[in-house]
Write an enzyme that holds these catalytic residues in place. Structure first.
Site, PDB file in Angstrom:
ATOM      1  N   CYS A   8      -9.223   2.162 -25.552  1.00  0.00           N
ATOM      2  CA  CYS A   8      -8.614   3.098 -26.504  1.00  0.00           C
ATOM      3  C   CYS A   8      -9.926   3.385 -27.496  1.00  0.00           C
ATOM      4  O   CYS A   8     -10.937   2.870 -27.547  1.00  0.00           O
ATOM      5  CB  CYS A   8      -7.417   2.610 -27.135  1.00  0.00           C
ATOM      6  SG  CYS A   8      -7.425   1.080 -28.424  1.00  0.00           S
ATOM      7  N   CYS A  82      -8.588   8.189 -25.392  1.00  0.00           N
ATOM      8  CA  CYS A  82     -10.106   8.230 -25.458  1.00  0.00           C
ATOM      9  C   CYS A  82     -10.766   8.651 -24.080  1.00  0.00           C
ATOM     10  O   CYS A  82     -11.746   8.679 -23.621  1.00  0.00           O
ATOM     11  CB  CYS A  82     -10.908   7.200 -25.979  1.00  0.00           C
ATOM     12  SG  CYS A  82     -10.684   5.656 -24.881  1.00  0.00           S
ATOM     13  N   CYS A  86     -14.838   8.196 -21.327  1.00  0.00           N
ATOM     14  CA  CYS A  86     -14.936   7.195 -20.646  1.00  0.00           C
ATOM     15  C   CYS A  86     -15.597   7.652 -19.230  1.00  0.00           C
ATOM     16  O   CYS A  86     -15.043   8.630 -18.668  1.00  0.00           O
ATOM     17  CB  CYS A  86     -13.353   6.811 -20.073  1.00  0.00           C
ATOM     18  SG  CYS A  86     -13.486   5.185 -19.275  1.00  0.00           S
TER      19      CYS A  86
END
Length: 131
Positions: A8, A82, A86
């Site tokens: 996160c 998020c 990533c």
């Protein structure tokens, strides 16, 4: 042994609770990691309190920065708000969990988030290959 990375933004609430649930429910048969794209200075104290209520202590956990190496080393990557930052690697399983952010929330709201995370972790655990 299968490995799971929870990500996160701040690695201070959702991903910490998810990692703690998987470590607890997985009984040592899953390698568990968590990280954040912009880690906070500490784990959310309300998340710590909510997890303590169910017998899981995350008070000593520390937010960590998301690294390419952590993603590469994981079989499953679970993002929570998020996903765009990533890194994506072929052959990995990715899930994006839409969950409320516990930041700035009271204990009642964080309890609901905690319980939703537990349900999702149980489902995730059931779908992992055996160690």
């Amino acid at each position: 042994m299968p490995s799971v990375l929870f990500v996160c933004v701040h690695n201070a609430g959702r991903s910490q609770m998810a990692a703690a649930w998987l470590a607890h429910l997985g009984g040592g048969r899953v390698e568990v990691r968590s990280a954040g794209s912009l880690p906070a200075g500490q784990v959310n104290p309300v998340a710590v309190e909510a997890m303590r209520e169910v017998g899981i202590d995350i008070a000593a956990a520390r937010p960590k920065i998301l690294t390419t190496e952590a993603v590469e080393a994981s079989d499953v990557v679970v993002t929570m708000g998020c996903g765009d930052v990533c890194p994506v690697f072929p052959g990995k399983r990715y899930e994006d969990w839409q969950l409320d952010d516990p930041a700035g929330q009271g204990i009642e709201a964080v309890r609901a988030i905690r319980d939703e995370i537990r349900a999702r972790v149980e489902k995730l655990l059931a779908g992992l290959p055996p160690a």
